[in-house]
Design a protein around this motif. Structure first.
Motif, PDB file in Angstrom:
ATOM      1  N   PRO A 126       0.819  -1.219   0.000  1.00 54.00           N
ATOM      2  CA  PRO A 126       0.000   0.000   0.000  1.00 54.00           C
ATOM      3  C   PRO A 126       0.857   1.276   0.000  1.00 54.00           C
ATOM      4  N   ALA A 127       0.309   2.313  -0.592  1.00 52.46           N
ATOM      5  CA  ALA A 127       1.036   3.582  -0.722  1.00 52.46           C
ATOM      6  C   ALA A 127       1.415   4.161   0.642  1.00 52.46           C
ATOM      7  N   TRP A 128       0.565   3.982   1.641  1.00 49.52           N
ATOM      8  CA  TRP A 128       0.860   4.544   2.964  1.00 49.52           C
ATOM      9  C   TRP A 128       2.098   3.885   3.584  1.00 49.52           C
ATOM     10  N   ALA A 129       2.301   2.604   3.326  1.00 51.30           N
ATOM     11  CA  ALA A 129       3.482   1.926   3.878  1.00 51.30           C
ATOM     12  C   ALA A 129       4.754   2.457   3.220  1.00 51.30           C
ATOM     13  N   TRP A 130       4.680   2.692   1.927  1.00 51.96           N
ATOM     14  CA  TRP A 130       5.833   3.267   1.217  1.00 51.96           C
ATOM     15  C   TRP A 130       6.148   4.652   1.769  1.00 51.96           C
ATOM     16  N   SER A 131       5.114   5.440   1.982  1.00 52.33           N
ATOM     17  CA  SER A 131       5.298   6.798   2.471  1.00 52.33           C
ATOM     18  C   SER A 131       5.923   6.803   3.870  1.00 52.33           C
TER      19      SER A 131
ATOM     20  N   VAL B 254       6.962  -1.820   8.039  1.00 53.56           N
ATOM     21  CA  VAL B 254       6.055  -0.704   8.303  1.00 53.56           C
ATOM     22  C   VAL B 254       4.614  -1.128   8.054  1.00 53.56           C
ATOM     23  N   GLU B 255       4.393  -1.872   6.968  1.00 52.23           N
ATOM     24  CA  GLU B 255       3.048  -2.353   6.656  1.00 52.23           C
ATOM     25  C   GLU B 255       2.506  -3.251   7.767  1.00 52.23           C
ATOM     26  N   ALA B 256       3.393  -4.020   8.392  1.00 51.01           N
ATOM     27  CA  ALA B 256       2.992  -4.922   9.475  1.00 51.01           C
ATOM     28  C   ALA B 256       2.839  -4.199  10.815  1.00 51.01           C
ATOM     29  N   GLY B 257       3.161  -2.906  10.837  1.00 48.62           N
ATOM     30  CA  GLY B 257       2.993  -2.137  12.057  1.00 48.62           C
ATOM     31  C   GLY B 257       4.252  -1.982  12.888  1.00 48.62           C
ATOM     32  N   ASP B 258       5.383  -2.413  12.377  1.00 45.38           N
ATOM     33  CA  ASP B 258       6.651  -2.317  13.106  1.00 45.38           C
ATOM     34  C   ASP B 258       7.321  -0.986  12.779  1.00 45.38           C
ATOM     35  N   LEU B 259       6.942   0.052  13.482  1.00 45.64           N
ATOM     36  CA  LEU B 259       7.509   1.367  13.219  1.00 45.64           C
ATOM     37  C   LEU B 259       8.940   1.484  13.732  1.00 45.64           C
ATOM     38  N   ASP B 260       9.385   0.550  14.555  1.00 50.64           N
ATOM     39  CA  ASP B 260      10.775   0.547  14.998  1.00 50.64           C
ATOM     40  C   ASP B 260      11.724   0.300  13.825  1.00 50.64           C
TER      41      ASP B 260
END
Length: 90
Positions: free
Chosen positions: A28-33, A74-80
């Protein structure tokens, strides 16, 4: 036998590039961003790499080993994952 070996050698860059292209398209575009990457730039680079065999192999390998894990995290929610690497590049 020789023809089979050459066929496998020819299909490796093509299949690797196709895998990278399909993977880049499904993220998804949001994960790339959030990952600080440009989906359009990578999609274009990988698509161009399909036309240039050796270049495509390098581009697809770089995407699959360096870019894909960050975007997928990032897509999986791992912002670390954003903190693990330095500044983002295209």
């Amino acid at each position: 036998m020789t023809t089979l070996v050459w066929l496998l050698i020819a299909l490796l860059p093509l299949s690797l590039s196709l895998w990278a292209l399909l993977d880049a398209a499904r993220r998804p575009a949001w994960a790339w961003s959030l990952a600080g990457r440009s989906q359009l730039a990578w999609f274009t680079a990988i698509a161009f790499g399909l036309l240039v065999v050796i270049g495509g192999l390098v581009i697809a390998t770089w995407y699959l080993l360096r870019v894909r894990p960050r975007v997928a995290a990032v897509e999986a929610g791992d912002l670390d994952a954003l903190l693990d690497e330095g500044p983002a590049t295209a």
